[in-house]
Design an enzyme around this catalytic site. Structure first.
Site, short mmCIF file in Angstrom:
data_model
loop_
_atom_site.label_atom_id
_atom_site.label_comp_id
_atom_site.label_asym_id
_atom_site.label_seq_id
_atom_site.Cartn_x
_atom_site.Cartn_y
_atom_site.Cartn_z
N ASP A 89 0.87 -1.18 0.00
CA ASP A 89 0.00 0.00 0.00
C ASP A 89 0.91 1.23 0.00
OD1 ASP A 89 -1.77 -2.11 0.60
OD2 ASP A 89 -3.03 -0.82 1.84
N LYS A 151 -7.03 3.56 -3.12
CA LYS A 151 -7.38 3.50 -1.70
C LYS A 151 -7.64 4.90 -1.17
CE LYS A 151 -5.24 2.00 2.69
NZ LYS A 151 -4.05 1.32 3.28
N LYS A 180 -10.20 0.28 -2.29
CA LYS A 180 -10.06 -0.04 -0.87
C LYS A 180 -10.47 1.15 -0.02
CE LYS A 180 -6.73 -1.38 2.71
NZ LYS A 180 -5.37 -1.91 3.00
#
Length: 234
Positions: A89, A151, A180
């Site tokens: 991430d 995300k 996400k």
């Protein structure tokens, strides 16, 4: 619906001890979530603790501000991959995105994607600092650079995942790019609302609460009510 496999159990807080990380990994293994998301220095520990469970080990690059040099982000990603990380991430360069420097943002993401060598890369936009136009641009750049997810948040900014942002992000990227939600996903109702809007993975620390609530509802012990997310940190 397998709620557990939508959750990345977050173990990113700076104050977590080694024992805290071990306990978090045990929770992840027992609950059979999708992954843990640990601090870079904890990847080896998490890999050991989760061996044989099928739970993936995720970690972060350029976290939490996204403003490290691209070469450093790429080197960090390569080192994390070598340590056993399954997913990365990364935080895009928020300031460069806000400045309209799209070439920099694209190349920064692309360098991490290349360094990840086929591992899943999720690009954190940190929406609390962005306009809707900037969110759209960030999502498009992430897709163009080869990322697998966009995300919402790190969980350490003033705001987290919101329904409006999930809807916007889902509408912006192609169907093969996943979304996400992170930041403020502390309850099952929030997760379900954001899932309906298009999020397929959720960063959470309240994993046990969410899954216990879901199990109780499956047994008919609690009513199902779905409410919108107000955002916030983990």
């Amino acid at each position: 619906m397998n709620i557990a496999k939508m959750i990345d159990h977050s173990l990113l807080r700076p104050e977590l001890s080694t024992d805290d990380v071990r306990r978090g990994c045990r929770i992840a293994g027992v609950r059979q979530v999708a992954s843990v998301c640990v601090r870079p220095s904890d990847v080896g520990l998490a890999k050991h603790e989760l061996a044989g469970t099928g739970v993936l080990v995720g970690t972060v690059a350029g976290f939490p501000h996204g403003d490290t040099l691209t070469t450093i982000k790429a080197a960090e990603t390569r080192a994390l991959a070598e340590a056993g990380a399954d997913e990365i991430d990364m935080v895009l360069h928020i300031g460069r995105l806000r400045s309209g420097d799209t070439a920099y943002v694209h190349d920064d993401i692309a360098a991490v994607v290349a360094a990840a060598q086929g591992r899943v890369v999720k690009v954190i936009l940190e929406n609390a600092y962005l306009t809707d136009e900037q969110k759209v641009t960030g999502c498009r750049l992430a897709e163009q650079a080869g990322a697998h997810f966009v995300k919402t948040s790190t969980g350490f900014a003033p705001g987290g995942a919101t329904l409006a942002d999930i809807q916007l992000m889902r509408a912006t990227v192609s169907p093969h790019i996943q979304v996400k939600a992170a930041g403020g996903v502390r309850a099952l109702d929030t997760l379900l609302t954001l899932h309906q809007a298009g999020a397929t993975r959720f960063g959470a620390t309240a994993t046990e609460t969410i899954l216990d609530d879901h199990a109780a509802r499956e047994r008919g012990e609690r009513p199902a009510t779905v409410t919108a997310s107000t955002g916030g940190d983990y």
